[in-house]
Design a protein around this motif. Structure first.
Motif: not given
Length: 132
Positions: A26-32, A34-53
């Motif tokens: 969240e401290r970075f200005a960039s959009k972040i 993460f993605q694999t072949k089957s799913h993608q998430c926003n690196g600044k979203s707690m729920l998104g990153l949790m489900s990705f992990m």
């Protein structure tokens, strides 16, 4: 600037580490992303990153995609963050082998178990798997 880097998913991601990662991202200005072949998430979203992990297995290939002025700093931070987690994490046998491997081994050794062991093992099997 847009940067993408393919990496291998490391061991050691806990809920605490995901919270640290989202807070840092969240401290970075960039959009972040993460993605694999089957799913993608926003690196600044707690729920998104949790489900990705949760949906990504140790050793699986994934891509971090960063777009913004500080993209290089994000990639540098990510490399350092992952390296520290990987170096400082000791996994249990269950985590190291992976739930699926352990479950397969349990199913294969059924004939050697007494009724007490079967009862305990049944509680670890996922619904829909082979009955003991």
């Amino acid at each position: 600037m847009k940067l993408e880097k393919e990496l291998i998913f490391p061991k050691g991601f806990t809920v605490r580490k995901v919270i640290e990662l989202v807070t840092a991202n969240e401290r970075f200005a960039s959009k972040i992303y993460f993605q694999t072949k089957s799913h993608q998430c926003n690196g600044k979203s707690m729920l998104g990153l949790m489900s990705f992990m949760l949906m990504t297995t140790i050793g699986e290939s994934y891509i971090i995609s960063v777009e913004g002025e500080d993209a290089e700093k994000v990639i540098q931070f990510w490399n350092k963050f992952v390296r520290e987690i990987h170096e400082n994490t000791t996994l249990s046998y269950w985590e190291e082998e992976g739930a699926q491997t352990v479950q397969e081994a349990m199913c294969q050794s059924i004939s050697f178990w007494n009724s007490s062991v079967r009862s305990v093992a049944q509680s670890y099997l996922k619904p829909g798997k082979k009955e003991i």
